[in-house]
Design an enzyme around this catalytic site. Structure first.
Site, PDB file in Angstrom:
ATOM      1  N   GLY A  12       0.796  -1.239   0.000  1.00  0.00           N
ATOM      2  CA  GLY A  12       0.000   0.000   0.000  1.00  0.00           C
ATOM      3  C   GLY A  12       0.818   1.275   0.000  1.00  0.00           C
ATOM      4  O   GLY A  12       0.301   2.334   0.335  1.00  0.00           O
ATOM      5  N   SER A  13       2.088   1.193  -0.423  1.00  0.00           N
ATOM      6  CA  SER A  13       2.887   2.431  -0.430  1.00  0.00           C
ATOM      7  C   SER A  13       2.343   3.426  -1.457  1.00  0.00           C
ATOM      8  O   SER A  13       2.411   4.633  -1.251  1.00  0.00           O
ATOM      9  CB  SER A  13       4.367   2.134  -0.678  1.00  0.00           C
ATOM     10  OG  SER A  13       4.603   1.755  -2.005  1.00  0.00           O
ATOM     11  N   ASN A  14       1.799   2.920  -2.555  1.00  0.00           N
ATOM     12  CA  ASN A  14       1.202   3.844  -3.537  1.00  0.00           C
ATOM     13  C   ASN A  14      -0.053   4.498  -2.977  1.00  0.00           C
ATOM     14  O   ASN A  14      -0.284   5.685  -3.196  1.00  0.00           O
ATOM     15  CB  ASN A  14       0.909   3.127  -4.857  1.00  0.00           C
ATOM     16  CG  ASN A  14       2.143   3.031  -5.734  1.00  0.00           C
ATOM     17  OD1 ASN A  14       2.564   4.006  -6.338  1.00  0.00           O
ATOM     18  ND2 ASN A  14       2.752   1.848  -5.772  1.00  0.00           N
ATOM     19  N   MET A  96      -2.962  -7.333  -7.702  1.00  0.00           N
ATOM     20  CA  MET A  96      -2.302  -8.462  -8.345  1.00  0.00           C
ATOM     21  C   MET A  96      -3.280  -9.505  -8.887  1.00  0.00           C
ATOM     22  O   MET A  96      -2.908 -10.665  -9.097  1.00  0.00           O
ATOM     23  CB  MET A  96      -1.296  -9.101  -7.380  1.00  0.00           C
ATOM     24  CG  MET A  96      -0.193  -8.147  -6.897  1.00  0.00           C
ATOM     25  SD  MET A  96       0.721  -7.299  -8.220  1.00  0.00           S
ATOM     26  CE  MET A  96       1.772  -8.648  -8.778  1.00  0.00           C
ATOM     27  N   ARG A  97      -4.528  -9.121  -9.109  1.00  0.00           N
ATOM     28  CA  ARG A  97      -5.508 -10.013  -9.725  1.00  0.00           C
ATOM     29  C   ARG A  97      -5.819  -9.524 -11.130  1.00  0.00           C
ATOM     30  O   ARG A  97      -5.844  -8.306 -11.377  1.00  0.00           O
ATOM     31  CB  ARG A  97      -6.827 -10.042  -8.919  1.00  0.00           C
ATOM     32  CG  ARG A  97      -6.682 -10.361  -7.441  1.00  0.00           C
ATOM     33  CD  ARG A  97      -6.055 -11.702  -7.156  1.00  0.00           C
ATOM     34  NE  ARG A  97      -6.769 -12.808  -7.783  1.00  0.00           N
ATOM     35  CZ  ARG A  97      -6.295 -14.064  -7.835  1.00  0.00           C
ATOM     36  NH1 ARG A  97      -5.105 -14.339  -7.317  1.00  0.00           N
ATOM     37  NH2 ARG A  97      -6.998 -15.009  -8.404  1.00  0.00           N
ATOM     38  N   ASN A 113      -4.194   1.980 -13.741  1.00  0.00           N
ATOM     39  CA  ASN A 113      -3.301   0.953 -13.194  1.00  0.00           C
ATOM     40  C   ASN A 113      -1.872   1.475 -13.191  1.00  0.00           C
ATOM     41  O   ASN A 113      -1.508   2.298 -14.032  1.00  0.00           O
ATOM     42  CB  ASN A 113      -3.387  -0.318 -14.048  1.00  0.00           C
ATOM     43  CG  ASN A 113      -2.536  -1.448 -13.489  1.00  0.00           C
ATOM     44  OD1 ASN A 113      -2.515  -1.687 -12.275  1.00  0.00           O
ATOM     45  ND2 ASN A 113      -1.813  -2.146 -14.354  1.00  0.00           N
ATOM     46  N   HIS A 115       2.113  -0.048 -13.256  1.00  0.00           N
ATOM     47  CA  HIS A 115       2.855  -1.278 -13.523  1.00  0.00           C
ATOM     48  C   HIS A 115       4.356  -0.984 -13.440  1.00  0.00           C
ATOM     49  O   HIS A 115       4.814   0.027 -13.963  1.00  0.00           O
ATOM     50  CB  HIS A 115       2.479  -1.810 -14.918  1.00  0.00           C
ATOM     51  CG  HIS A 115       3.136  -3.104 -15.228  1.00  0.00           C
ATOM     52  ND1 HIS A 115       2.721  -4.311 -14.688  1.00  0.00           N
ATOM     53  CD2 HIS A 115       4.224  -3.394 -15.985  1.00  0.00           C
ATOM     54  CE1 HIS A 115       3.507  -5.275 -15.110  1.00  0.00           C
ATOM     55  NE2 HIS A 115       4.430  -4.748 -15.893  1.00  0.00           N
TER      56      HIS A 115
END
Ligand code: GAR
Length: 197
Positions: A12-14, A96-97, A113, A115
């Site tokens: 959860g750093s983002n 990650m899904r 998203n 990446h």
């Protein structure tokens, strides 16, 4: 304000970087008048993102994929939570899904998203390991609009990051994350401006 729903699987750093820039208005166009972090949906019961959300006073709802029979059913549960919180914009922050058409079609062009590579290089769950194995000297991170195809869709922001001799997965990931925490809030701010124009 635009109501943001976060999807996260990990640390959860983002999420924290987005929340901090929003609360401190350090990025033009991203502040409590323009955006609100309404809810975090996470899929791993022990994901540290849950604690970060709690610290930030953002509701966190567990949708554990292991409890659903299909990706579509997981996405249906997520949509239900997002509807409950009147989410306008979905931000995948280390989700990650693989998401299905069900979620994509519920939020057309409203899912972002991040990446950890310079797409279209190294899509998929092992982007950093693959960049190291390939021996590229520059990698980075990409913010894009999510479409049904994994790690594809219109690119909003990218940052380049050097790969240094002796880099490990951890050291390279850390260097990439420094850039993620800069470009994701910026990309969200720009996208919200675009949506409201
Ligand atoms: C981020 O580095 C993000 O790029 C990556 O997961 C990390 C989550 O970090 N995403 C993917 O690999 C998506 N396939 P965080 O939980 O600390 O924000």
């Amino acid at each position: 304000p635009v109501s943001i729903g976060i999807l996260a699987s990990g640390s959860g750093s983002n999420l924290e970087a987005i929340a901090n820039t929003l609360n401190n208005a350090t990025v033009a166009g991203l502040n409590p008048d323009t955006a609100k972090l309404s809810v975090v949906v996470y899929n791993n019961p022990n994901a540290y993102v849950q604690q970060r959300a709690q610290k930030l006073s953002i509701p966190a709802v567990l949708c554990n994929h292991r409890e659903y029979d299909s990706r579509e059913q997981l996405d249906a549960a997520i949509i239900e939570v997002f509807q409950q919180y009147q989410v306008d914009l979905v931000v995948m922050a280390g989700w990650m899904r693989i998401v299905t058409d069900k979620l994509i079609n519920a939020y057309p062009r409203r899912i972002l998203n991040i990446h950890p590579s310079l797409l279209p290089s190294f899509p998929g769950a092992k982007a950093i390991v693959q960049a190291l194995a390939y021996g590229v000297k520059i990698t980075g991170c990409t913010v894009h609009i999510a479409i049904a195809e994994v790690d594809a869709g219109p690119i909003l922001q990218q940052a380049a990051v050097p790969v240094l001799p002796n880099d490990t997965l951890e050291t390279l990931h850390q260097r990439i994350q420094v850039q993620e925490h800069i470009i994701y809030p910026q990309a969200i701010a720009d996208y919200i401006k675009l949506l409201s124009s």
